[in-house]
Design a protein around this motif. Structure first.
Motif, short mmCIF file in Angstrom:
data_model
loop_
_atom_site.label_atom_id
_atom_site.label_comp_id
_atom_site.label_asym_id
_atom_site.label_seq_id
_atom_site.Cartn_x
_atom_site.Cartn_y
_atom_site.Cartn_z
N MET A 138 0.84 -1.15 -0.20
CA MET A 138 0.10 -0.12 -0.29
C MET A 138 0.95 1.14 0.07
O MET A 138 2.01 1.15 0.68
CB MET A 138 -0.82 0.04 1.23
N ARG A 171 -7.99 -2.16 -8.32
CA ARG A 171 -8.01 -2.39 -7.01
C ARG A 171 -6.82 -2.03 -6.18
O ARG A 171 -7.08 -1.49 -4.93
CB ARG A 171 -8.07 -4.11 -6.88
N GLN A 172 -5.42 -2.00 -6.53
CA GLN A 172 -4.57 -1.19 -5.93
C GLN A 172 -4.70 0.22 -5.38
O GLN A 172 -4.76 0.63 -4.61
CB GLN A 172 -3.27 -1.50 -6.82
N GLU A 208 -7.24 0.72 -2.88
CA GLU A 208 -6.60 0.54 -1.65
C GLU A 208 -5.65 1.34 -0.88
O GLU A 208 -5.60 1.99 0.06
CB GLU A 208 -5.53 -0.87 -1.50
#
Ligand code: NI
Length: 176
Positions: A1, A29-30, A33
């Protein structure tokens, strides 16, 4: 992250209109996050991709005190809204300023989740306000746009002054 840098008003990139997410893949999705981490660390209750200079229709929100209610909305659309809510709003891109803004009190939203599947959710009160605020960001709109021109200019001047006083960090390492 990773924590992402948040653009600060009156940065013109905040005026960019975001384009739809074509496919919910690992990079999206990254991003979600990283945006959640950035929002929690700020700390804030909502963050739109526009604010981290990614001009895709994605936002995150969590209005709980204990980080127990994260929401990720991809390509969000408001399909119903009613009621009136006036709340004092702030924004991570307009640090230090809080002003009353009128919005719908209850909304129904359709969006894609992190699995790429469409879902609908209802929100009211603070969460409804937060989602409407973040959806404005995706249109290049900020809460200061709801204020009088005088108030907006005052905020703009103060933030521009703060920016001049702060030492500038280069965007990338110097080329050698
Ligand atoms: Ni904001």
């Amino acid at each position: 992250m990773a924590r992402l840098d948040i653009l600060v008003y009156p940065d013109p990139r905040l005026r960019t209109r975001a384009t739809p997410v074509e496919a919910v893949d690992d990079s999206i999705r990254q991003l979600a996050e990283d945006m959640l981490e950035t929002m929690y660390e700020a700390p804030g209750i909502g963050l739109a991709a526009t604010q981290v200079n990614v001009h895709k229709r994605l936002l995150v929100a969590d209005v709980t005190d204990d980080r127990s209610g994260p929401h990720v909305l991809i390509n969000p659309e408001i399909i119903e809204k009613d009621g009136v809510e006036v709340m004092e709003e702030g924004c991570l891109s307009v640090p230090g300023f809080f002003e009353k803004v009128e919005r719908a009190d209850h909304i129904r939203v359709r969006a894609l989740g992190l699995d790429g599947q469409p879902y609908e959710m209802e929100a009211e009160g603070l969460l409804a306000v937060c989602i409407q605020h973040e959806m404005d960001h995706l249109e290049g709109k900020l809460f200061v746009d709801y204020l009088s021109q005088l108030k907006r200019q005052r905020i703009r001047k103060k933030l521009e002054k703060e920016r001049r006083l702060k030492p500038q960090t280069p965007d990338r390492a110097p080329a050698i």
